[in-house]
Design a protein around this motif. Structure first.
Motif, PDB file in Angstrom:
ATOM      1  N   GLY A   1      -6.986  -9.204  -1.459  1.00  0.00           N
ATOM      2  CA  GLY A   1      -7.346  -8.954  -0.070  1.00  0.00           C
ATOM      3  C   GLY A   1      -6.563  -7.815   0.539  1.00  0.00           C
ATOM      4  O   GLY A   1      -6.545  -7.646   1.760  1.00  0.00           O
ATOM      5  N   GLU A   2      -5.873  -7.019  -0.290  1.00  0.00           N
ATOM      6  CA  GLU A   2      -5.109  -5.862   0.168  1.00  0.00           C
ATOM      7  C   GLU A   2      -5.652  -4.609  -0.505  1.00  0.00           C
ATOM      8  O   GLU A   2      -5.966  -4.619  -1.695  1.00  0.00           O
ATOM      9  N   GLU A   3      -5.726  -3.537   0.227  1.00  0.00           N
ATOM     10  CA  GLU A   3      -6.241  -2.283  -0.324  1.00  0.00           C
ATOM     11  C   GLU A   3      -5.063  -1.391  -0.698  1.00  0.00           C
ATOM     12  O   GLU A   3      -4.402  -0.818   0.158  1.00  0.00           O
ATOM     13  N   TYR A   4      -4.824  -1.280  -1.983  1.00  0.00           N
ATOM     14  CA  TYR A   4      -3.791  -0.375  -2.473  1.00  0.00           C
ATOM     15  C   TYR A   4      -4.365   1.037  -2.546  1.00  0.00           C
ATOM     16  O   TYR A   4      -5.542   1.232  -2.867  1.00  0.00           O
ATOM     17  N   LEU A   5      -3.527   1.992  -2.278  1.00  0.00           N
ATOM     18  CA  LEU A   5      -3.936   3.399  -2.315  1.00  0.00           C
ATOM     19  C   LEU A   5      -2.939   4.200  -3.142  1.00  0.00           C
ATOM     20  O   LEU A   5      -1.727   4.002  -3.045  1.00  0.00           O
ATOM     21  N   LEU A   6      -3.477   5.113  -3.941  1.00  0.00           N
ATOM     22  CA  LEU A   6      -2.639   6.101  -4.621  1.00  0.00           C
ATOM     23  C   LEU A   6      -2.576   7.337  -3.740  1.00  0.00           C
ATOM     24  O   LEU A   6      -3.610   7.842  -3.279  1.00  0.00           O
ATOM     25  N   THR A   7      -1.385   7.812  -3.447  1.00  0.00           N
ATOM     26  CA  THR A   7      -1.203   9.001  -2.608  1.00  0.00           C
ATOM     27  C   THR A   7      -0.259   9.973  -3.297  1.00  0.00           C
ATOM     28  O   THR A   7       0.422   9.622  -4.258  1.00  0.00           O
ATOM     29  N   PHE A   8      -0.219  11.202  -2.792  1.00  0.00           N
ATOM     30  CA  PHE A   8       0.760  12.169  -3.302  1.00  0.00           C
ATOM     31  C   PHE A   8       1.218  13.052  -2.153  1.00  0.00           C
ATOM     32  O   PHE A   8       0.476  13.323  -1.201  1.00  0.00           O
ATOM     33  N   ASP A   9       2.471  13.488  -2.248  1.00  0.00           N
ATOM     34  CA  ASP A   9       3.069  14.359  -1.241  1.00  0.00           C
ATOM     35  C   ASP A   9       3.964  15.380  -1.922  1.00  0.00           C
ATOM     36  O   ASP A   9       4.415  15.181  -3.052  1.00  0.00           O
ATOM     37  N   ASP A  10       4.208  16.470  -1.202  1.00  0.00           N
ATOM     38  CA  ASP A  10       5.119  17.514  -1.676  1.00  0.00           C
ATOM     39  C   ASP A  10       6.513  17.200  -1.159  1.00  0.00           C
ATOM     40  O   ASP A  10       6.770  17.248   0.040  1.00  0.00           O
ATOM     41  N   LYS A  11       7.423  16.833  -2.078  1.00  0.00           N
ATOM     42  CA  LYS A  11       8.792  16.536  -1.709  1.00  0.00           C
ATOM     43  C   LYS A  11       9.732  17.516  -2.390  1.00  0.00           C
ATOM     44  O   LYS A  11       9.887  17.500  -3.598  1.00  0.00           O
ATOM     45  N   ASN A  12      10.314  18.388  -1.569  1.00  0.00           N
ATOM     46  CA  ASN A  12      11.253  19.405  -2.084  1.00  0.00           C
ATOM     47  C   ASN A  12      10.617  20.251  -3.177  1.00  0.00           C
ATOM     48  O   ASN A  12      11.242  20.573  -4.188  1.00  0.00           O
ATOM     49  N   GLY A  13       9.345  20.597  -2.987  1.00  0.00           N
ATOM     50  CA  GLY A  13       8.673  21.473  -3.938  1.00  0.00           C
ATOM     51  C   GLY A  13       8.101  20.774  -5.142  1.00  0.00           C
ATOM     52  O   GLY A  13       7.596  21.430  -6.049  1.00  0.00           O
ATOM     53  N   THR A  14       8.148  19.453  -5.189  1.00  0.00           N
ATOM     54  CA  THR A  14       7.621  18.696  -6.322  1.00  0.00           C
ATOM     55  C   THR A  14       6.567  17.711  -5.819  1.00  0.00           C
ATOM     56  O   THR A  14       6.780  17.025  -4.820  1.00  0.00           O
ATOM     57  N   ILE A  15       5.426  17.644  -6.519  1.00  0.00           N
ATOM     58  CA  ILE A  15       4.380  16.698  -6.168  1.00  0.00           C
ATOM     59  C   ILE A  15       4.793  15.305  -6.648  1.00  0.00           C
ATOM     60  O   ILE A  15       5.052  15.105  -7.837  1.00  0.00           O
ATOM     61  N   VAL A  16       4.884  14.358  -5.721  1.00  0.00           N
ATOM     62  CA  VAL A  16       5.310  12.997  -6.033  1.00  0.00           C
ATOM     63  C   VAL A  16       4.171  12.035  -5.711  1.00  0.00           C
ATOM     64  O   VAL A  16       3.680  11.994  -4.578  1.00  0.00           O
ATOM     65  N   PHE A  17       3.739  11.270  -6.714  1.00  0.00           N
ATOM     66  CA  PHE A  17       2.698  10.263  -6.538  1.00  0.00           C
ATOM     67  C   PHE A  17       3.345   8.929  -6.194  1.00  0.00           C
ATOM     68  O   PHE A  17       4.410   8.585  -6.714  1.00  0.00           O
ATOM     69  N   SER A  18       2.670   8.163  -5.334  1.00  0.00           N
ATOM     70  CA  SER A  18       3.192   6.850  -4.961  1.00  0.00           C
ATOM     71  C   SER A  18       2.045   5.936  -4.575  1.00  0.00           C
ATOM     72  O   SER A  18       0.908   6.386  -4.383  1.00  0.00           O
ATOM     73  N   LEU A  19       2.354   4.636  -4.471  1.00  0.00           N
ATOM     74  CA  LEU A  19       1.381   3.635  -4.066  1.00  0.00           C
ATOM     75  C   LEU A  19       1.738   3.134  -2.674  1.00  0.00           C
ATOM     76  O   LEU A  19       2.912   2.894  -2.386  1.00  0.00           O
ATOM     77  N   THR A  20       0.752   2.983  -1.828  1.00  0.00           N
ATOM     78  CA  THR A  20       0.993   2.473  -0.480  1.00  0.00           C
ATOM     79  C   THR A  20       0.357   1.096  -0.328  1.00  0.00           C
ATOM     80  O   THR A  20      -0.404   0.649  -1.185  1.00  0.00           O
TER      81      THR A  20
END
Length: 544
Positions: A427-446
């Protein structure tokens, strides 16, 4: 859906544990280039499963063959043999489609080419494999961070970008190489500036150079007596030579002390050995291990000879260093005599003393300037290298930035599957996201709570991998559409049933090792239709 299960147990004392279910997954990973140690070793217990180890390394050779099939790249046979006992060379251990490869590196490159359509160095096959073969509870608990503690942010960036369709492997390889070089430079720069910062060195140099210019000008204005000036220069030179000899002598004496300590330690290490007890243990071991090829006397003689050779080698080094030390002491004594004779000849006149002090002070300042200039040059060189690497890293980052819109769309496509399945499960919607952190693309789950339970985390990983297979099909990316899972027993029966049903309907392959009793709510019909291997205490994987 391919299940690897234990057979139904009738007796209350029977168990489906330790029959080889997880080992099947590790054999798959072995064909995908793993080192293989985990096949006969347990991460939680020291030592080997000796029966399995001896079986795999026996004669004739034992080999594992994995067949992979792909509509575009065809069917291929990946075959790896285990080294026989006493075998040193790797010849004949690796083959693909009956073609032999001389090294594990060459074998991994070709396997990566078969599975992913590229043999580029980064990300490596062994960085990608844990995403497709999760053969432990620990790997099931790390949805994205499956490289463990050895994965840097740049390594994860390369892996995740590649998995989601960034195929410019040259950029990924360059970023990994540049990041490693940059880390080295940052470390060296920190060491170089630990004593003094760059600005401090620059100001010290300006100050010392002014003082040197003033001292030299005073000497010229004073018009020193040439004989005194020459004598002062000579004494100064002698002191410089004496300082150099003293420093070299100190280094030699340090080496002498180190070797003396090594010899004393070598002798002491053997003092507390109870040879009678060791002989008794060795003799007892020979009764159970007929592979002990030498008797105790031969072994004791060998150890004594080895110790003697090492001690003689150290003694030869010590004799040579003692000779150098004696020569250095003689040279230092001779220089001291020369200095005393010169000073005595001039009766230590005031003019001579002043000239000598000024030259000593001048020499110290010049020496400081030389050291500071060398340090400043090293710092500036390191900074120049860092700036060049940063420039090249920025160019690679810009290349990735130019593809960010496409990456965003692909991650969004993946999330259509991931959010749907995760909502069905919890009953929860997990999402894969990515952001630019200090010049590096970092993937994470929210949308993941701070206290996610083990079962929920494992089901999240399973949902992620199943969604990824669906994503590959939809995006038309020709990557492996199989995944191997272990350690799913902690998932609640309701969610596990939903996962298995979903997996069985997808256009891909889930190979799951599990204990039958830990699959409540799964019908016997479903288990029978989808089980490919059944093992038991009486019918283990290798029969041992």
């Amino acid at each position: 859906m391919n299940l690897i299960l234990d057979k139904p147990t009738a007796s209350g004392t029977e168990s489906g544990n330790n029959v080889g279910k997880t080992t099947v997954l590790r054999l798959i990973d072995y064909c995908l280039g793993s080192d293989g140690d985990e096949i006969w070793q347990d991460a939680e217990f020291r030592g080997n499963n000796q029966d399995v180890y001896e079986f795999l390394h026996s004669t004739p050779s034992v080999y594992i063959e994995l067949v992979v099939s792909d509509p575009e790249r065809g069917t291929h046979s990946l075959r790896r043999s285990f080294k026989r006992a006493g075998q040193k060379k790797q010849v004949g251990l690796f083959s693909i489609d009956d073609v032999t490869y001389e090294s594990i590196t060459a074998y991994r490159d070709q396997v990566k080419n078969i599975l992913f359509g590229t043999s580029g160095k980064k990300p490596s096959l062994r960085q990608l494999a844990p995403k497709f073969v999760r053969s432990s509870s620990d790997q099931m608990s790390k949805t994205l961070k499956f490289l463990g503690g050895y994965g840097s942010s740049v390594a994860y960036e390369a892996v995740h970008l590649f998995l989601f369709g960034f195929f410019n492997v040259e950029v990924l390889e360059e970023r990994a190489t540049l990041a490693a070089k940059r880390n080295e430079i940052v470390r060296d720069l920190a060491a170089a500036t630990r004593a003094r910062k760059e600005g401090e060195i620059e100001q010290l140099l300006l100050h010392l150079r002014r003082e040197v210019e003033q001292a030299q000008a005073l000497m010229v204005l004073r018009g020193e007596v040439p004989e005194i000036s020459a004598a002062a220069n000579l004494v100064s030179d002698i002191r410089v030579r004496a300082a150099a000899v003293g420093a070299a002598l100190g280094r030699v004496e340090g080496e002498i002390a180190s070797i003396n300590s090594a010899i004393a330690t070598l002798r002491h290490d053997y003092d507390d050995i109870d040879y009678v007890a060791v002989k008794s243990i060795y003799s007892e071991a020979g009764k159970y291990h007929d592979k002990l090829q030498h008797d105790w006397e031969e072994l004791a003689t060998f150890v004594a000879n080895l110790r003697g050779r090492k001690e003689r080698f150290l003694q030869r080094q010590l004799d040579e260093l003692n000779g150098k030390a004696a020569a250095g002491q003689q040279e230092l004594a001779a220089l001291q005599v020369q200095e005393a004779d010169l000073v005595s000849a001039l009766h230590q006149t005031r003019a001579f003393e002043v000239a000598l002090e000024e030259r000593a002070d001048l020499h110290d300042k010049l020496k400081q300037i030389g050291g500071l200039e060398a340090g400043l040059d090293a710092i500036q060189t390191l900074r120049a290298h860092q700036e060049e690497i940063d420039r090249r890293l920025e160019a690679t980052r810009q290349t990735i930035e130019d593809r960010k819109a496409e990456l965003t769309q692909r991650v969004a496509l993946f999330n259509t599957f991931f959010t749907t399945l995760s909502k069905e499960l919890y009953g929860e919607e997990y999402l894969l996201t990515f952001d630019d952190k200090n010049g590096t693309i970092v993937f994470s789950l929210t949308a993941v709570g701070a206290n996610v339970g083990a079962g929920k985390k494992a089901s999240q990983t399973a949902a992620f991998d199943i969604s990824y297979i669906k994503f590959l099909r939809q995006a038309g990316i020709n990557f492996p559409t199989f995944v191997c899972h272990d350690g799913i027993e902690s998932i609640h029966g309701n969610q596990l049933s939903q996962l298995l049903t979903t997996a069985n309907l997808m256009d891909g392959q889930l190979i799951l090792a599990a204990i039958r009793d830990k699959l409540p709510g799964i019908s016997d019909t479903f288990l029978e239709e989808n089980t490919i291997i059944e093992l038991s205490q009486d019918d283990k994987l290798f029969g041992v």
